[in-house]
Design a protein around this motif. Structure first.
Motif, mmCIF file in Angstrom:
data_model
loop_
_atom_site.group_PDB
_atom_site.id
_atom_site.type_symbol
_atom_site.label_atom_id
_atom_site.label_comp_id
_atom_site.label_asym_id
_atom_site.label_seq_id
_atom_site.Cartn_x
_atom_site.Cartn_y
_atom_site.Cartn_z
ATOM 1 N N VAL A 97 -2.021 0.412 -17.243
ATOM 2 C CA VAL A 97 -2.453 1.515 -18.109
ATOM 3 C C VAL A 97 -1.389 1.807 -19.154
ATOM 4 C CG1 VAL A 97 -2.974 3.982 -18.169
ATOM 5 C CG2 VAL A 97 -3.919 2.548 -16.351
ATOM 6 N N THR A 101 -1.965 0.835 -23.117
ATOM 7 C CA THR A 101 -1.952 1.959 -24.055
ATOM 8 C C THR A 101 -0.868 1.763 -25.109
ATOM 9 O OG1 THR A 101 -2.748 3.422 -22.293
ATOM 10 C CG2 THR A 101 -1.809 4.467 -24.238
ATOM 11 N N THR A 104 -2.101 -0.736 -27.597
ATOM 12 C CA THR A 104 -3.003 -0.092 -28.552
ATOM 13 C C THR A 104 -2.214 0.601 -29.649
ATOM 14 O OG1 THR A 104 -4.608 0.269 -26.774
ATOM 15 C CG2 THR A 104 -4.905 1.551 -28.777
ATOM 16 N N VAL A 122 2.792 9.157 -21.093
ATOM 17 C CA VAL A 122 1.690 8.570 -20.323
ATOM 18 C C VAL A 122 2.116 8.347 -18.875
ATOM 19 C CG1 VAL A 122 0.180 6.565 -20.069
ATOM 20 C CG2 VAL A 122 0.637 7.491 -22.342
ATOM 21 N N TRP A 139 -8.729 4.433 -14.733
ATOM 22 C CA TRP A 139 -7.764 4.589 -15.832
ATOM 23 C C TRP A 139 -7.524 3.257 -16.529
ATOM 24 C CZ3 TRP A 139 -3.519 7.249 -12.374
ATOM 25 C CH2 TRP A 139 -3.992 8.503 -11.964
ATOM 26 N N ALA A 143 -8.153 2.334 -20.452
ATOM 27 C CA ALA A 143 -7.122 1.834 -21.363
ATOM 28 C C ALA A 143 -7.598 0.582 -22.093
ATOM 29 C CB ALA A 143 -5.837 1.554 -20.586
ATOM 30 N N LEU A 147 -8.439 0.114 -26.130
ATOM 31 C CA LEU A 147 -7.811 -0.987 -26.876
ATOM 32 C C LEU A 147 -8.872 -1.725 -27.692
ATOM 33 C CD1 LEU A 147 -5.349 -2.875 -27.454
ATOM 34 C CD2 LEU A 147 -6.079 -4.188 -25.435
ATOM 35 N N ILE A 298 -4.223 8.864 -21.975
ATOM 36 C CA ILE A 298 -4.615 7.525 -22.424
ATOM 37 C C ILE A 298 -5.303 7.606 -23.782
ATOM 38 C CG2 ILE A 298 -6.094 5.544 -21.896
ATOM 39 C CD1 ILE A 298 -5.639 6.266 -18.891
ATOM 40 N N PRO A 302 -1.861 6.777 -28.144
ATOM 41 C CA PRO A 302 -1.754 5.903 -29.327
ATOM 42 C C PRO A 302 -1.801 6.674 -30.640
ATOM 43 C CG PRO A 302 -3.258 4.966 -27.713
ATOM 44 C CD PRO A 302 -2.964 6.349 -27.263
#
Length: 466
Positions: A97, A101, A104, A122, A139, A143, A147, A298, A302
């Motif tokens: 995760v 993340t 991303t 996170v 989770w 993620a 993405l 999550i 980003p």
């Protein structure tokens, strides 16, 4: 991905998650009913659709066992050396995760330093809800989903559909997939202001994901179950379903800084409205229930990393290390830090000492005959499912028990005026409670109950005959 700060974070958080997962059987009673469910599926070749005689007060109540896949793994691993592999697998899922993340964030233009800062948030947001639980796999699915949604071209985004199918067989949080796609599509429509190719793509993708959530053994019952949780009585008695407060560390140290950062720095093009709607949904989720904190982090991290670039001084940016000696030293330091985390936590009494009443449950199972058992903490009764002569009032499966049963459970737990009448009416003859709690004291005062087991924490009472 060149992000030298990320891998030490992944190692250290991974060590923390691994220790927590390893000691999970000492603290999490949910593993007991997960094991029971897995054994039931293997023995009968099907998923149960209702509670059986093991739940005497709610026998026949509809049950949606949406965590069946994890239950199969737990049934094989719990109590065997293979549990170590399951614990490592869950820790790797949580690390995944964090890494996905971060990936991303990097693909949307975030700097290495911004990724590291938001990666810490996170990692902290996952800590308190982490365990050997199906929600951790949810989770990971989320993620990967974000993405694809945020960084993949339109054709590649169709991988969201098989991902949703996999997710639907792991956890009911799969309902986030069509919900988030609908929110994202609304933002796309507002950005485009036309029925063009981009809008049509997202509408079709949303519809496909909505169908994919039913691609599991439970079919349409899965989304119906997820919707029913909004009015479920369990929301009032389980800590993770309570609204978050500043005292909940995963919120205050994890997702709250991300929310505040976005609130100050705002949003920018492209995908302005899609991201605004996603952020708003994530912020609301984080406030409504503690178990939603990882989900919110999550979704927001980003974005926060991307906006953090606008305020971070350039001198704080970490360049990729090119010398082999530097790389070896850096990774050696990270490994040493992860080992230190393992050693320190393994010696911590909070982890190493059992907090479940296994001895008391075993003592109850040795009493001749079949018994109706009330547990002051309903989750404890999950361990009673392994004993054929014990029937539970409420156990850790929670969801299928009717609201009327929950009201009776709470009346006894809080020792309300009718508590003893409820025990009599339900023909409960065994009660497991903490020895210093009001319920145990009330049982002693009635003169109708006798202690047959006691230790430093728990007391088991049996109803006196006559």
């Amino acid at each position: 991905m060149k992000a030298p700060w990320l891998w030490p974070l992944a190692l250290i958080f991974g060590a923390r998650y691994a220790v927590s997962a390893w000691f999970e059987p000492l603290h999490d009673s949910d593993l007991a009913w997960q094991q029971w469910l897995g054994q039931f599926i293997l023995a009968h070749g099907t998923l149960p659709s209702m509670l059986g005689p093991e739940a005497f007060a709610a026998q026949g109540a509809p049950w949606i066992p949406q965590e069946w896949a994890l239950s199969l793994l737990v049934s094989f691993a719990l109590g065997t050396p293979w549990f170590g592999l399951l614990a490592i697998g869950m820790a790797l899922a949580a690390v995944g995760v964090l890494v996905i993340t971060a990936q991303t964030a990097r693909r949307t233009g975030s700097s290495q330093t911004a990724v590291a800062i938001c990666g810490i948030a996170v990692g902290l947001s996952l800590v308190q809800s982490f365990g050997v639980r199906a929600q951790v796999l949810g989770w990971l699915m989320l993620a990967v989903f974000m993405l694809l949604l945020r960084t993949a071209p339109a054709r590649t985004q169709w991988w969201i559909v098989p991902l949703t199918v996999l997710w639907a067989n792991l956890h009911a949080s799969v309902m986030l997939a069509p919900a988030l796609l609908a929110i994202w599509t609304a933002g796309v429509a507002l950005e485009e202001r036309a029925w063009n190719t981009r809008v049509r793509h997202h509408v079709l993708l949303t519809a496909a994901a909505a169908l994919a959530v039913c691609a599991n053994p439970l079919g349409i019952r899965m989304p119906l179950y997820a919707l029913a949780l909004f009015n479920s009585p369990i929301r009032h008695v389980i800590d993770e379903w309570q609204p978050t407060t500043i005292g909940f560390f995963a919120f205050s140290g994890g997702v709250l800084p991300l929310i505040l950062l976005m609130s100050v720095l705002g949003f920018e093009e492209p995908r302005r409205w899609s991201e605004i709607f996603t952020f708003a949904a994530a912020a609301v989720l984080s406030l409504t229930a503690a178990r939603n904190v990882p989900i919110a982090s999550i979704l927001i991290a980003p974005l926060a990393a991307q906006r953090l670039n606008s305020v971070l001084p350039a001198r704080l940016e970490v360049g990729a290390m090119t010398r082999r000696a530097e790389q070896i030293a850096f990774h050696a330091l990270a490994l040493a830090g992860s080992f230190a985390v393992v050693l320190l936590l393994a010696r911590e009494p909070t982890f190493a000492r059992s907090s479940v009443p296994l001895a008391a449950i075993t003592a109850a199972s040795t009493v001749p005959g079949t018994h109706h058992l009330y547990c002051e903490d309903f989750a404890w009764c999950s361990w009673a499912l392994a004993h054929r002569n014990l029937r539970t009032f409420i156990d850790g499966r929670c969801d299928p028990f009717p609201a009327s049963i929950w009201k009776q459970y709470l009346a006894v737990y809080e020792v309300k005026p009718r508590w003893n009448a409820i025990l009599n009416g339900q023909r409960i003859d065994l009660v497991l409670a903490k020895r210093t709690r009001p319920l145990a004291q009330a049982l002693r005062l009635t003169g109708r109950w006798r202690e047959i087991y006691t230790d430093s924490t728990y007391a088991l009472f049996i109803r006196r005959r006559g």
